[in-house]
Design a protein around this motif. Sequence first.
Motif, PDB file in Angstrom:
ATOM      1  N   THR A 383       0.811  -1.219   0.000  1.00  0.00           N
ATOM      2  CA  THR A 383       0.000   0.000   0.000  1.00  0.00           C
ATOM      3  C   THR A 383       0.844   1.267   0.000  1.00  0.00           C
ATOM      4  O   THR A 383       0.298   2.364  -0.088  1.00  0.00           O
ATOM      5  N   ASP A 384       2.161   1.115   0.090  1.00  0.00           N
ATOM      6  CA  ASP A 384       3.040   2.285   0.181  1.00  0.00           C
ATOM      7  C   ASP A 384       3.787   2.532  -1.121  1.00  0.00           C
ATOM      8  O   ASP A 384       4.896   3.063  -1.127  1.00  0.00           O
ATOM      9  N   VAL A 385       3.187   2.130  -2.238  1.00  0.00           N
ATOM     10  CA  VAL A 385       3.831   2.309  -3.539  1.00  0.00           C
ATOM     11  C   VAL A 385       2.893   3.104  -4.446  1.00  0.00           C
ATOM     12  O   VAL A 385       1.738   3.359  -4.098  1.00  0.00           O
ATOM     13  N   SER A 386       3.407   3.483  -5.587  1.00  0.00           N
ATOM     14  CA  SER A 386       2.594   4.245  -6.529  1.00  0.00           C
ATOM     15  C   SER A 386       1.478   3.367  -7.088  1.00  0.00           C
ATOM     16  O   SER A 386       1.536   2.129  -7.019  1.00  0.00           O
ATOM     17  N   ALA A 387       0.478   4.022  -7.672  1.00  0.00           N
ATOM     18  CA  ALA A 387      -0.643   3.280  -8.256  1.00  0.00           C
ATOM     19  C   ALA A 387      -0.170   2.366  -9.378  1.00  0.00           C
ATOM     20  O   ALA A 387      -0.667   1.244  -9.535  1.00  0.00           O
ATOM     21  N   GLU A 388       0.821   2.828 -10.167  1.00  0.00           N
ATOM     22  CA  GLU A 388       1.317   2.018 -11.267  1.00  0.00           C
ATOM     23  C   GLU A 388       2.024   0.765 -10.762  1.00  0.00           C
ATOM     24  O   GLU A 388       1.820  -0.336 -11.274  1.00  0.00           O
ATOM     25  N   GLU A 389       2.847   0.923  -9.725  1.00  0.00           N
ATOM     26  CA  GLU A 389       3.565  -0.227  -9.184  1.00  0.00           C
ATOM     27  C   GLU A 389       2.608  -1.196  -8.492  1.00  0.00           C
ATOM     28  O   GLU A 389       2.757  -2.421  -8.592  1.00  0.00           O
ATOM     29  N   LEU A 390       1.612  -0.644  -7.801  1.00  0.00           N
ATOM     30  CA  LEU A 390       0.613  -1.503  -7.156  1.00  0.00           C
ATOM     31  C   LEU A 390      -0.140  -2.328  -8.195  1.00  0.00           C
ATOM     32  O   LEU A 390      -0.394  -3.518  -7.994  1.00  0.00           O
ATOM     33  N   GLU A 391      -0.467  -1.705  -9.330  1.00  0.00           N
ATOM     34  CA  GLU A 391      -1.176  -2.436 -10.384  1.00  0.00           C
ATOM     35  C   GLU A 391      -0.286  -3.541 -10.956  1.00  0.00           C
ATOM     36  O   GLU A 391      -0.773  -4.632 -11.281  1.00  0.00           O
ATOM     37  N   ARG A 392       1.023  -3.290 -11.071  1.00  0.00           N
ATOM     38  CA  ARG A 392       1.929  -4.327 -11.561  1.00  0.00           C
ATOM     39  C   ARG A 392       1.949  -5.529 -10.626  1.00  0.00           C
ATOM     40  O   ARG A 392       2.107  -6.675 -11.062  1.00  0.00           O
ATOM     41  N   GLU A 393       1.807  -5.279  -9.332  1.00  0.00           N
ATOM     42  CA  GLU A 393       1.752  -6.381  -8.370  1.00  0.00           C
ATOM     43  C   GLU A 393       0.409  -7.108  -8.457  1.00  0.00           C
ATOM     44  O   GLU A 393       0.337  -8.338  -8.378  1.00  0.00           O
ATOM     45  N   ARG A 394      -0.632  -6.336  -8.623  1.00  0.00           N
ATOM     46  CA  ARG A 394      -1.969  -6.948  -8.631  1.00  0.00           C
ATOM     47  C   ARG A 394      -2.188  -7.852  -9.836  1.00  0.00           C
ATOM     48  O   ARG A 394      -2.848  -8.886  -9.729  1.00  0.00           O
ATOM     49  N   VAL A 395      -1.664  -7.461 -11.001  1.00  0.00           N
ATOM     50  CA  VAL A 395      -1.883  -8.299 -12.184  1.00  0.00           C
ATOM     51  C   VAL A 395      -1.254  -9.677 -12.014  1.00  0.00           C
ATOM     52  O   VAL A 395      -1.734 -10.661 -12.596  1.00  0.00           O
ATOM     53  N   GLN A 396      -0.205  -9.779 -11.194  1.00  0.00           N
ATOM     54  CA  GLN A 396       0.413 -11.075 -10.961  1.00  0.00           C
ATOM     55  C   GLN A 396      -0.462 -11.981 -10.107  1.00  0.00           C
ATOM     56  O   GLN A 396      -0.300 -13.207 -10.114  1.00  0.00           O
ATOM     57  N   ASN A 397      -1.377 -11.368  -9.357  1.00  0.00           N
ATOM     58  CA  ASN A 397      -2.272 -12.169  -8.511  1.00  0.00           C
ATOM     59  C   ASN A 397      -3.571 -12.541  -9.215  1.00  0.00           C
ATOM     60  O   ASN A 397      -4.351 -13.326  -8.681  1.00  0.00           O
ATOM     61  N   ARG A 398      -3.829 -11.973 -10.390  1.00  0.00           N
ATOM     62  CA  ARG A 398      -4.985 -12.391 -11.190  1.00  0.00           C
ATOM     63  C   ARG A 398      -4.524 -13.543 -12.071  1.00  0.00           C
ATOM     64  O   ARG A 398      -4.295 -13.386 -13.263  1.00  0.00           O
ATOM     65  N   ARG A 399      -4.370 -14.703 -11.468  1.00  0.00           N
ATOM     66  CA  ARG A 399      -3.655 -15.774 -12.137  1.00  0.00           C
ATOM     67  C   ARG A 399      -4.407 -17.105 -12.025  1.00  0.00           C
ATOM     68  O   ARG A 399      -5.429 -17.204 -11.359  1.00  0.00           O
ATOM     69  N   ILE A 400      -3.827 -18.092 -12.685  1.00  0.00           N
ATOM     70  CA  ILE A 400      -4.332 -19.459 -12.656  1.00  0.00           C
ATOM     71  C   ILE A 400      -3.200 -20.384 -12.216  1.00  0.00           C
ATOM     72  O   ILE A 400      -2.041 -20.185 -12.587  1.00  0.00           O
ATOM     73  N   ALA A 401      -3.544 -21.394 -11.425  1.00  0.00           N
ATOM     74  CA  ALA A 401      -2.617 -22.471 -11.084  1.00  0.00           C
ATOM     75  C   ALA A 401      -3.269 -23.794 -11.470  1.00  0.00           C
ATOM     76  O   ALA A 401      -4.494 -23.931 -11.444  1.00  0.00           O
ATOM     77  N   VAL A 402      -2.444 -24.764 -11.838  1.00  0.00           N
ATOM     78  CA  VAL A 402      -2.914 -26.105 -12.207  1.00  0.00           C
ATOM     79  C   VAL A 402      -2.277 -27.113 -11.272  1.00  0.00           C
ATOM     80  O   VAL A 402      -1.033 -27.202 -11.198  1.00  0.00           O
ATOM     81  N   LYS A 403      -3.099 -27.878 -10.554  1.00  0.00           N
ATOM     82  CA  LYS A 403      -2.619 -28.868  -9.606  1.00  0.00           C
ATOM     83  C   LYS A 403      -2.884 -30.263 -10.137  1.00  0.00           C
ATOM     84  O   LYS A 403      -3.991 -30.586 -10.573  1.00  0.00           O
ATOM     85  N   VAL A 404      -1.859 -31.110 -10.113  1.00  0.00           N
ATOM     86  CA  VAL A 404      -2.004 -32.483 -10.561  1.00  0.00           C
ATOM     87  C   VAL A 404      -2.682 -33.296  -9.463  1.00  0.00           C
ATOM     88  O   VAL A 404      -2.159 -33.398  -8.351  1.00  0.00           O
ATOM     89  N   VAL A 405      -3.841 -33.839  -9.757  1.00  0.00           N
ATOM     90  CA  VAL A 405      -4.553 -34.689  -8.773  1.00  0.00           C
ATOM     91  C   VAL A 405      -4.492 -36.167  -9.140  1.00  0.00           C
ATOM     92  O   VAL A 405      -4.794 -37.028  -8.310  1.00  0.00           O
ATOM     93  N   GLN A 406      -4.115 -36.485 -10.375  1.00  0.00           N
ATOM     94  CA  GLN A 406      -3.891 -37.866 -10.802  1.00  0.00           C
ATOM     95  C   GLN A 406      -2.795 -37.852 -11.848  1.00  0.00           C
ATOM     96  O   GLN A 406      -2.958 -37.270 -12.920  1.00  0.00           O
ATOM     97  N   PRO A 407      -1.641 -38.465 -11.556  1.00  0.00           N
ATOM     98  CA  PRO A 407      -0.536 -38.429 -12.511  1.00  0.00           C
ATOM     99  C   PRO A 407      -0.786 -39.332 -13.698  1.00  0.00           C
ATOM    100  O   PRO A 407      -1.780 -40.070 -13.771  1.00  0.00           O
ATOM    101  N   CYS A 408       0.184 -39.334 -14.599  1.00  0.00           N
ATOM    102  CA  CYS A 408       0.041 -40.129 -15.805  1.00  0.00           C
ATOM    103  C   CYS A 408       0.045 -41.649 -15.519  1.00  0.00           C
ATOM    104  O   CYS A 408      -0.591 -42.433 -16.227  1.00  0.00           O
ATOM    105  N   ASN A 409       0.796 -42.052 -14.496  1.00  0.00           N
ATOM    106  CA  ASN A 409       0.841 -43.488 -14.163  1.00  0.00           C
ATOM    107  C   ASN A 409       0.940 -43.692 -12.668  1.00  0.00           C
ATOM    108  O   ASN A 409       0.976 -42.744 -11.914  1.00  0.00           O
TER     109      ASN A 409
END
Length: 409
Positions: A383-409
């Motif tokens: 919260t102690d950074v410029s609006a531009e830098e804060l937005e650069r951090e926020r875009v990294q959190n608008r993300r997707i992760a993929v978790k393996v729940v059953q492997p290939c074998n």
Amino acid sequence: MKNSITRTIFLHILVLTGLMGLNQTSQAQSVAGRLAFGFDLGGNKYWGNYSDSRFDFQADAFIRWNIMDWLSLHGSYNGGVLQYKSTAASIANEHTLFPVSVGTDGAPVGSLNHIRVGGWDLMLSENVFPSQTFVPYFIEGIEALNFEPDDATPSPLRGNANAAYSKNVLGGVLGVGFEMYLSPKITFNGKGLLHLTGTDWLDDYSDPNNYRQDVFLTMGLGFSYYIFTPEEPPPTAAPVMSSTNTIENNHTYIYHDTVVMARVDTVFLNGVTDTMYVNPPINTIFNFPGTLFIVNTDQFNTAVPGNLNHLYQIKQLVQQCPNLRVEVQGFASAEGTPEHNQKLSELRAERIKTWLIAQGVSPDKVASTRGFGTSNPAVKERTDVSAEELERERVQNRRIAVKVVQPCN
């Protein structure tokens, strides 16, 4: 009359607009599926056959259900008293319409006539900027109105005494309003409504040669409380993999705490670099921070270079072998309420699944989707950074992760 109505509504809009600057630190917004009850207190003004009217008190109680973020259904009951002065003209009109033998009108010139009004309203509102703390809206609907005109004496007005009209009418309402979120569940709100009564008898007088509709304006401020809203999910212990890549024999290895988690082969298709994740073990989580979403939506931000490459990397990861099953996880940045961000992250995970299926991936390859809201951010949003830098951090959190729940074998 029209100019007076226009000025009154315009002034009310200015008041609503001025309130937008208040409470800027409150993080909340209109969220689909929420239910609130509340009240407004304020004043009203009548326009009809007699122009010498006065402001008086009105109040309403309401229930609001957010069908979607941008659309809400309102049910309310409003009641109050409208006032206008008895003039020589109004008394003459009463005597012209109705013989002296029917009822009496002993109100002297200058005394106040009263119109008690009460109406049940069913309305829809279109919410503007639903993701913000201050949410203005436009509203319209229908009203079942009951009214009772009388004067300063115990005797009824002549039309009322003669039962010359129905005092139960169906009309319409339209106007503007706002919600300002003081907390995720409490809002400061207000609205201005123009009531189109559907009758010319509201003031106990109708000109038989020149019919027009009596109207009145109500304006009020109050509070509402959301009695139903999804609770913030408890923090999850699911890891977010922080990785370091090294290149060896044209293979990339992803390390986490110096343990090899998965091997990555880099291949080239039609000049586009894609990444093949070879047989990752169960519970491996791959982050795709490059799969960026437009703020407050589940739509891909195609304006950012490389986003589609990340999408195709997810597709290639999921399709590498018949038995592989994954869970698609969505995440959101910290704008807005926890409830809204949780829903948004779920929509983003579903968006990836929908995209994969549209690309020909079998639906059973995605065992589940899950939203984590703002928990486990990829980067801390300062919260102690410029609006531009804060937005650069926020875009990294608008993300997707993929978790393996059953492997290939």
